[in-house]
Design an enzyme around this catalytic site. Structure first.
Site, mmCIF file in Angstrom:
data_model
loop_
_atom_site.group_PDB
_atom_site.id
_atom_site.type_symbol
_atom_site.label_atom_id
_atom_site.label_comp_id
_atom_site.label_asym_id
_atom_site.label_seq_id
_atom_site.Cartn_x
_atom_site.Cartn_y
_atom_site.Cartn_z
ATOM 1 N N ARG A 51 -0.149 14.733 12.955
ATOM 2 C CA ARG A 51 0.425 14.669 11.714
ATOM 3 C C ARG A 51 0.840 15.843 10.817
ATOM 4 O O ARG A 51 0.135 15.824 9.758
ATOM 5 C CB ARG A 51 -0.121 13.520 10.927
ATOM 6 C CG ARG A 51 -0.221 12.115 11.527
ATOM 7 C CD ARG A 51 -0.750 10.963 11.339
ATOM 8 N NE ARG A 51 -0.043 10.437 10.109
ATOM 9 C CZ ARG A 51 -0.285 9.333 9.249
ATOM 10 N NH1 ARG A 51 -1.378 8.946 9.553
ATOM 11 N NH2 ARG A 51 0.315 9.173 8.562
ATOM 12 N N ASP A 62 4.373 0.781 12.090
ATOM 13 C CA ASP A 62 3.279 0.047 11.599
ATOM 14 C C ASP A 62 3.032 -1.349 11.808
ATOM 15 O O ASP A 62 2.184 -1.953 11.567
ATOM 16 C CB ASP A 62 3.534 0.268 9.910
ATOM 17 C CG ASP A 62 2.964 1.861 9.670
ATOM 18 O OD1 ASP A 62 3.418 1.810 8.296
ATOM 19 O OD2 ASP A 62 2.692 2.556 10.257
ATOM 20 N N ARG A 118 -8.487 -0.389 4.091
ATOM 21 C CA ARG A 118 -7.835 0.503 3.492
ATOM 22 C C ARG A 118 -6.378 -0.026 3.194
ATOM 23 O O ARG A 118 -5.698 0.413 2.490
ATOM 24 C CB ARG A 118 -7.438 1.688 4.541
ATOM 25 C CG ARG A 118 -8.957 2.449 4.660
ATOM 26 C CD ARG A 118 -8.410 3.606 5.617
ATOM 27 N NE ARG A 118 -7.661 4.453 4.760
ATOM 28 C CZ ARG A 118 -7.311 5.710 4.911
ATOM 29 N NH1 ARG A 118 -8.235 6.430 6.103
ATOM 30 N NH2 ARG A 118 -6.444 6.355 4.448
ATOM 31 N N CYS A 147 -5.371 12.984 12.320
ATOM 32 C CA CYS A 147 -5.843 11.571 12.208
ATOM 33 C C CYS A 147 -5.849 10.634 13.450
ATOM 34 O O CYS A 147 -5.501 11.336 14.315
ATOM 35 C CB CYS A 147 -5.104 10.776 11.184
ATOM 36 S SG CYS A 147 -3.901 9.869 11.726
ATOM 37 N N LYS A 182 0.867 -1.189 0.095
ATOM 38 C CA LYS A 182 0.018 0.160 0.077
ATOM 39 C C LYS A 182 0.996 1.351 0.172
ATOM 40 O O LYS A 182 0.811 2.329 -0.660
ATOM 41 C CB LYS A 182 -0.835 0.080 1.164
ATOM 42 C CG LYS A 182 -1.419 1.313 1.648
ATOM 43 C CD LYS A 182 -2.525 1.465 2.653
ATOM 44 C CE LYS A 182 -1.760 1.573 3.884
ATOM 45 N NZ LYS A 182 -1.378 3.081 4.020
ATOM 46 N N ASN A 183 1.686 1.261 0.918
ATOM 47 C CA ASN A 183 2.526 2.278 1.234
ATOM 48 C C ASN A 183 3.709 2.863 0.064
ATOM 49 O O ASN A 183 4.220 3.934 -0.117
ATOM 50 C CB ASN A 183 3.319 2.527 2.414
ATOM 51 C CG ASN A 183 2.292 2.651 3.585
ATOM 52 O OD1 ASN A 183 1.131 3.069 3.060
ATOM 53 N ND2 ASN A 183 2.683 2.514 4.678
#
Ligand code: EPZ
Length: 427
Positions: free
Chosen positions: A128, A313, A405, A123, A22-23
């Site tokens: 952030r 993460d 997500r 968030c 994803k990233n």
């Protein structure tokens, strides 16, 4: 809204495919804005955030065409054509839903000479800010003005000059933004204390495939020689090291054995080292990474830090796993200020975790008990899934849109290796 139901206690075993990262995908997709030629990305994961980013690119005037899947990949092929940008603005209603939208700032500025992007706002895991993105872009020639919750960036004379910037703290997104802006600058740029995550390496390799000139890839100092234009390319997204680490924790917490097909051990060494410290056997195989937990899990002390350190993460997923370890583990979250929201939900399942500021003391318990729990952010959701896999009885995880997500086909992948898991719709 959907829920995921898990009846825990099954030992997971088998081969589990790891999707594209994803990233990495979220920083490779905006690269298409840097050229009027097509950029084809392979191995793109089927994720809500990838779809969301595609919509943002469409808003800017780029087309995104899904072209199926190649046999050698798990993910889809998408060709992005930004022949002409019809807008240089990323609006609030998109940016507020997906922070990664800020990653169009650098490429749109580089391509069009100006860009207006909504400030993303905070968030769940922290406020952030994007100050480092802005300072880095200013250092290579951007002029910025803030108004009504937006930042407008302009390249004087239509092109960034290039320059030198040393990050005071490591920032993945800010590194990505300034690199994507610098590749089309008039002069050269030097970025110091740059993030070194594998996703940054993937970004730089894709840009080089498009004709960019970048030296120091994989190090904390990137030297970029601006070029007049970039051309199209075809590039495969790297395997998702965080997804792989998450499923490694699934093998560990269920006492199982999973081969994570497509995973690259070199991208996740800190996770592998921590798993081994907990007594898990991890083996590099020709197809990926084999994770075997054939004995009790032991306690570990971990501090998150920028790559090559232990990934923030992975913190929530490791905490879930350590809830079933013997002894007391110590987790310290150094990157984000509010990344322990999974703790009260894990406690509902019988976990014993005490949080003191940025440190969590995780006291292993003999049993976790299934319960209704609520996802609060992407990685916290995965920690609840992991706990449910090991808990007695049924766990119901609500607000699974957080999971969608970042984890492709989660129930399908886990069912295929023995989990008793299903998705139920509240609708
Ligand atoms: C990326 O976020 C990832 N997201 C995050 O993954 C990941 O947790 C994070 O990097 C750290 O590895 C994507 O790649 C889409 P940062 P990013 O800038 O770029 C502070 C997930 O679960 N900071 O490296 O936003 C910031 O507050 C997500 O997949 C500033 O102060 O992270 C944080 O404390 C969550 N000013 C620290 O730096 C800035 O301008 C690191 O943030 C930027 C960041």
């Amino acid at each position: 809204m959907d829920r995921i139901l898990i009846r825990g206690g099954n030992r997971l075993s088998g081969r589990l495919p790891i999707s594209g990262a994803k990233n990495a995908a979220l920083t490779l997709m905006p690269c298409a804005l840097l050229t009027d030629e097509p950029l084809t990305l392979r191995n793109l994961p089927r994720l809500a955030d990838v779809d969301g980013f595609g919509h943002l690119l469409n808003q800017l005037g780029a087309s995104t065409a899904i072209e199926g899947t190649r046999p050698e990949d798990f993910g889809r092929v998408m060709t992005i054509r930004a022949g002409k940008l019809t807008s240089t603005e990323a609006p609030y209603d998109i940016v507020r839903k997906m922070r990664a939208s800020i990653l169009v700032l650098g490429p749109v500025l580089a391509r069009a000479g100006e860009a207006t992007v909504s400030l993303p706002g905070g968030c769940a895991i922290g406020n952030r800010p994007i100050d480092l993105h802005l300072k880095a872009l200013e250092a290579i020639g951007a002029e910025l003005e803030m108004a009504a919750g937006y930042v407008k960036a302009v390249a004087p004379g239509g092109r960034l000059s290039g320059g030198r910037y040393r990050f005071p703290v490591v920032s993945v997104g800010a590194t990505e933004n300034v690199v994507m802006a610098a590749v089309l600058a008039r002069g050269s740029s030097v970025i110091e204390n740059a993030a070194r995550e594998p996703e940054i390496v993937d970004l730089c390799n894709c840009l080089v495939a498009m004709g960019a000139r970048i030296a120091g890839i994989g190090t904390d100092t990137l030297e970029i020689e601006g070029v007049d234009r970039l051309h199209g390319a075809t590039y495969a997204v790297m395997a998702d090291r965080i997804e792989a680490g998450s499923y490694a924790c699934a093998a560990a917490i269920t006492g199982g054995s999973l081969e994570l097909v497509g995973a690259h051990a070199g991208d996740m060494q800190a996770t592998i080292d921590a798993l081994r410290s907990a007594g898990v056997t991890v083996t590099d195989t020709k197809d990926g990474v084999l994770v075997e937990a054939d004995g009790p899990l032991g306690p570990v002390d971990i501090s998150t830090s920028p790559y090559p350190g232990f990934a923030t993460d992975m913190q929530a997923q490791f905490m879930a796993m350590l809830c079933k370890a013997t002894g007391t583990s110590v987790l310290t979250e150094t990157i984000f200020e509010n990344r322990y929201m999974h703790v009260p939900e894990l406690a509902r399942m019988g976990a014993d975790v005490q949080v003191h500021g940025r440190t969590a003391l995780v006291k292993g318990v003999d049993r976790l008990v299934g319960a209704p729990v609520m996802a609060t952010d992407l990685r916290a959701s995965m920690s609840l899934i992991l706990a449910g896999l090991a808990a007695e009885g049924e766990t119901s995880v609500s607000r699974v849109y957080h999971l969608d997500r970042g984890y492709e086909r989660l129930e399908e992948k886990l069912s295929a290796v023995g989990a008793d898991i299903e998705r139920a719709s509240d609708g």
